[in-house]
Design a protein around this motif. Sequence first.
Motif, mmCIF file in Angstrom:
data_model
loop_
_atom_site.group_PDB
_atom_site.id
_atom_site.type_symbol
_atom_site.label_atom_id
_atom_site.label_comp_id
_atom_site.label_asym_id
_atom_site.label_seq_id
_atom_site.Cartn_x
_atom_site.Cartn_y
_atom_site.Cartn_z
ATOM 1 N N LYS A 164 2.865 5.165 5.743
ATOM 2 C CA LYS A 164 3.879 4.569 6.937
ATOM 3 C C LYS A 164 3.109 3.508 7.629
ATOM 4 C CE LYS A 164 6.341 8.990 8.047
ATOM 5 N NZ LYS A 164 6.684 9.795 8.959
ATOM 6 N N ASP A 165 2.115 2.978 7.043
ATOM 7 C CA ASP A 165 1.484 1.524 7.814
ATOM 8 C C ASP A 165 2.413 0.463 7.031
ATOM 9 O OD1 ASP A 165 0.514 1.391 5.324
ATOM 10 O OD2 ASP A 165 -1.395 1.475 5.626
ATOM 11 N N GLU A 166 3.297 0.516 6.307
ATOM 12 C CA GLU A 166 4.190 -0.550 6.022
ATOM 13 C C GLU A 166 3.587 -1.174 4.720
ATOM 14 O OE1 GLU A 166 5.598 -2.823 9.153
ATOM 15 O OE2 GLU A 166 6.238 -1.234 10.266
ATOM 16 N N THR A 167 2.886 -0.623 4.095
ATOM 17 C CA THR A 167 2.016 -1.266 2.893
ATOM 18 C C THR A 167 2.102 -0.432 1.781
ATOM 19 O OG1 THR A 167 -0.252 -0.664 3.320
ATOM 20 C CG2 THR A 167 0.482 -2.730 4.458
ATOM 21 N N VAL A 168 2.179 -1.268 0.426
ATOM 22 C CA VAL A 168 1.627 -0.402 -0.696
ATOM 23 C C VAL A 168 0.419 -1.043 -1.324
ATOM 24 C CG1 VAL A 168 2.333 -0.487 -3.298
ATOM 25 C CG2 VAL A 168 4.054 0.053 -1.536
ATOM 26 N N ARG A 169 -0.659 -0.088 -1.574
ATOM 27 C CA ARG A 169 -1.739 -0.596 -2.087
ATOM 28 C C ARG A 169 -1.808 -0.238 -3.677
ATOM 29 N NH1 ARG A 169 -6.274 -1.813 1.037
ATOM 30 N NH2 ARG A 169 -5.847 -1.933 3.270
ATOM 31 N N VAL A 170 -2.462 -1.191 -4.167
ATOM 32 C CA VAL A 170 -2.786 -1.085 -5.738
ATOM 33 C C VAL A 170 -3.866 -1.182 -5.864
ATOM 34 C CG1 VAL A 170 -1.954 -2.212 -7.770
ATOM 35 C CG2 VAL A 170 -0.604 -2.777 -5.910
ATOM 36 N N TRP A 171 -4.613 0.002 -6.721
ATOM 37 C CA TRP A 171 -5.649 0.318 -6.940
ATOM 38 C C TRP A 171 -6.054 0.094 -8.463
ATOM 39 C CZ3 TRP A 171 -8.289 1.723 -2.467
ATOM 40 C CH2 TRP A 171 -7.614 2.118 -1.221
ATOM 41 N N ASP A 172 -7.143 -0.387 -8.786
ATOM 42 C CA ASP A 172 -7.853 -0.494 -10.235
ATOM 43 C C ASP A 172 -8.363 0.918 -10.588
ATOM 44 O OD1 ASP A 172 -9.957 -0.782 -12.350
ATOM 45 O OD2 ASP A 172 -9.056 -2.885 -12.317
ATOM 46 N N CYS A 173 -7.584 1.434 -11.664
ATOM 47 C CA CYS A 173 -7.909 2.769 -11.981
ATOM 48 C C CYS A 173 -9.327 2.820 -12.536
ATOM 49 C CB CYS A 173 -7.099 3.396 -12.991
ATOM 50 S SG CYS A 173 -5.344 3.724 -12.215
ATOM 51 N N GLN A 174 -9.855 1.683 -13.052
ATOM 52 C CA GLN A 174 -11.256 1.514 -13.873
ATOM 53 C C GLN A 174 -12.411 1.973 -12.590
ATOM 54 O OE1 GLN A 174 -11.843 2.254 -17.033
ATOM 55 N NE2 GLN A 174 -9.487 2.312 -17.102
ATOM 56 N N SER A 175 -12.170 0.953 -11.652
ATOM 57 C CA SER A 175 -13.363 0.649 -10.581
ATOM 58 C C SER A 175 -13.140 1.366 -9.428
ATOM 59 C CB SER A 175 -13.374 -0.920 -10.212
ATOM 60 O OG SER A 175 -12.350 -1.417 -9.771
ATOM 61 N N GLY A 176 -11.819 1.738 -9.137
ATOM 62 C CA GLY A 176 -11.624 2.541 -7.919
ATOM 63 C C GLY A 176 -11.317 1.313 -6.673
ATOM 64 N N GLN A 177 -11.204 0.323 -7.103
ATOM 65 C CA GLN A 177 -11.263 -0.807 -5.764
ATOM 66 C C GLN A 177 -9.687 -1.245 -5.645
ATOM 67 O OE1 GLN A 177 -13.943 -1.863 -4.421
ATOM 68 N NE2 GLN A 177 -15.101 -0.016 -5.166
ATOM 69 N N CYS A 178 -9.391 -1.449 -4.592
ATOM 70 C CA CYS A 178 -8.230 -1.997 -4.094
ATOM 71 C C CYS A 178 -7.917 -3.436 -4.773
ATOM 72 C CB CYS A 178 -8.025 -2.117 -2.782
ATOM 73 S SG CYS A 178 -6.332 -2.525 -1.987
ATOM 74 N N ALA A 179 -6.762 -3.469 -5.670
ATOM 75 C CA ALA A 179 -6.606 -4.929 -6.242
ATOM 76 C C ALA A 179 -5.472 -5.734 -5.686
ATOM 77 C CB ALA A 179 -6.240 -4.431 -7.758
ATOM 78 N N GLY A 180 -4.990 -5.001 -4.424
ATOM 79 C CA GLY A 180 -3.873 -5.872 -3.741
ATOM 80 C C GLY A 180 -3.062 -4.910 -2.911
ATOM 81 N N VAL A 181 -2.572 -5.591 -1.896
ATOM 82 C CA VAL A 181 -1.958 -4.792 -0.665
ATOM 83 C C VAL A 181 -0.621 -5.690 -0.604
ATOM 84 C CG1 VAL A 181 -1.860 -4.425 1.576
ATOM 85 C CG2 VAL A 181 -4.004 -4.273 0.471
ATOM 86 N N ILE A 182 0.512 -4.856 -0.811
ATOM 87 C CA ILE A 182 1.760 -5.475 -0.504
ATOM 88 C C ILE A 182 2.319 -5.041 0.801
ATOM 89 C CG2 ILE A 182 4.057 -5.819 -1.662
ATOM 90 C CD1 ILE A 182 2.954 -4.557 -4.147
ATOM 91 N N SER A 183 2.812 -6.085 1.627
ATOM 92 C CA SER A 183 3.416 -5.547 2.922
ATOM 93 C C SER A 183 4.847 -5.720 2.786
ATOM 94 C CB SER A 183 2.739 -6.654 4.146
ATOM 95 O OG SER A 183 3.519 -6.343 5.213
ATOM 96 N N LEU A 184 5.544 -4.453 3.143
ATOM 97 C CA LEU A 184 6.888 -4.393 2.877
ATOM 98 C C LEU A 184 7.513 -4.611 4.165
ATOM 99 C CD1 LEU A 184 7.022 -1.714 0.239
ATOM 100 C CD2 LEU A 184 7.265 -4.217 0.088
ATOM 101 N N GLY A 185 6.951 -4.613 5.404
ATOM 102 C CA GLY A 185 7.635 -4.838 6.746
ATOM 103 C C GLY A 185 8.453 -3.514 7.317
ATOM 104 N N GLY A 186 8.067 -2.307 6.726
ATOM 105 C CA GLY A 186 8.758 -1.264 7.011
ATOM 106 C C GLY A 186 7.900 0.030 6.710
ATOM 107 N N GLU A 187 8.111 1.093 7.544
ATOM 108 C CA GLU A 187 7.729 2.417 6.913
ATOM 109 C C GLU A 187 8.002 3.043 5.691
ATOM 110 O OE1 GLU A 187 8.013 5.547 9.690
ATOM 111 O OE2 GLU A 187 6.595 4.642 11.201
ATOM 112 N N ILE A 188 7.138 3.171 4.799
ATOM 113 C CA ILE A 188 7.544 3.564 3.524
ATOM 114 C C ILE A 188 7.854 5.344 3.466
ATOM 115 C CG2 ILE A 188 6.613 4.123 1.034
ATOM 116 C CD1 ILE A 188 5.095 1.455 1.627
ATOM 117 N N GLY A 189 9.209 5.764 3.158
ATOM 118 C CA GLY A 189 9.355 7.208 3.244
ATOM 119 C C GLY A 189 9.162 7.890 2.015
#
Length: 444
Positions: free
Chosen positions: A179-204
């Motif tokens: 609901k912070d209006e973002t999608v976060r993309v995580w690298d499954c090998q390292s567990g690190q955040c590989a990117g943040v996508i801002s969608l401009g609205g709450e994600i249901g």
Amino acid sequence: MDVDGSKRIFQRLGPGASTASSSGSDTNNKQQKVCYHWRAGKCSRFPCPYLHRELPPPQQSSMGNGAATSKRPYGFSADDNYAGGGMRRNPNFNNSWGRQQQQHQQGYGNRGGGVIKKTEKLCNFWVQGNCSYGDKCRYLHSWSTGNCFSLLTQLEGHEKVVTGIALPSGSDRLYTGSKDETVRVWDCQSGQCAGVISLGGEIGCMRSEGPWVFVGLTNFVRAWNTQTTTDLSLSGPVGQVYALVVGNDLLFAGVQDGTILAWKFNTATNSFEPAASLKGHNLAVVTLVVGANKLYSGSMDHSIRVWSLETLQCLQTLTDHSNVVMSVLCWDQFLLSCSLDKTVKVWAATELGSLEVTYTHNEEHGLLTLCGMHDLDGKPVLLCSCNDNCIRVYDLPSFCERGKIFAKQEVRSIQTGPPGLFFTGDGTGQVKVWQWSTESTLTK
């Protein structure tokens, strides 16, 4: 129809005599009758005049009319996948829901581990990192109880409740929406955040199907293909999209205004085209699942509707819940549902094909979401998230408790992962990765 499914199940166990037992110390001179409140897990009488254990089952030759057979499901055939996680049918899975709950009362001891008897309350000072009692603290210094799974890692970054977790096939990325209006993309090998996508609205909600990731937003659905980088916006919803599911080559969305919208993918134009609008619910549709060639929808109007995937017509409306139906899932021949009315209901089909409650499991708190999976031994397990910031983990079909998972705030999202892993997302925005234990130590 008997609304209290648990009562129906318990009656099948066989009648108990009303006279006192002659076995002396084994029953402590209690009446030879099993305590109904104990069976429901909430007996507060001490001492209780009734038994807190099950009576031995009647002999086959003397069953007569005193032990009715379990209801056999008809027409509600199993689907290949369960709980949206590619789970296969277990041929040993039967209709004996809740019949072994007494094992937990006596100290659970079958395979898969048991429940730690330490005070099952999370230490608030430990959560904040400053408990001075250490190992001597009477409260838990762990995010879970039971020895069948362990916390692998924590993914930090979201600032509000996590409303969806997705793992598209063919990708080494984990997607989480909030609901912070973002999608976060995580690298499954390292567990690190590989990117943040801002969608401009709450994600249901979020859903992955093949290489596609679908995100439910206000007034539209966002869809992108992780292999081709195709990015689409599907219009039509009125209000927040709370649930997404794919079935019969259709994408379904449960919407705030009570409708269920459907799109079909057109390979020629590489786009999703509107296919149908299913109407019937009076309030928001908050959960969807597909199984047995049917679509099941749970709503804030306290009902579950059963839709044909072939005709998209409503076949039945289930009204046994008394509050918001928060989650539904299909497993084997059964439909499971949970609600803010503090119950999990198990539904099975009658001879005529209609669904009826065959068992009701009661909790002390309202339920938010269900997730089914198998442990490393192939044993079916149900995870039930409650609004007391706790996930109860149960064996199926017995509903014997395997352990608990705790969170700082309520867990809204549970997602199965690769074999041996599952994910949870809570109200603080924290995503946890859990690993099933390779060896379970049984609690005696």
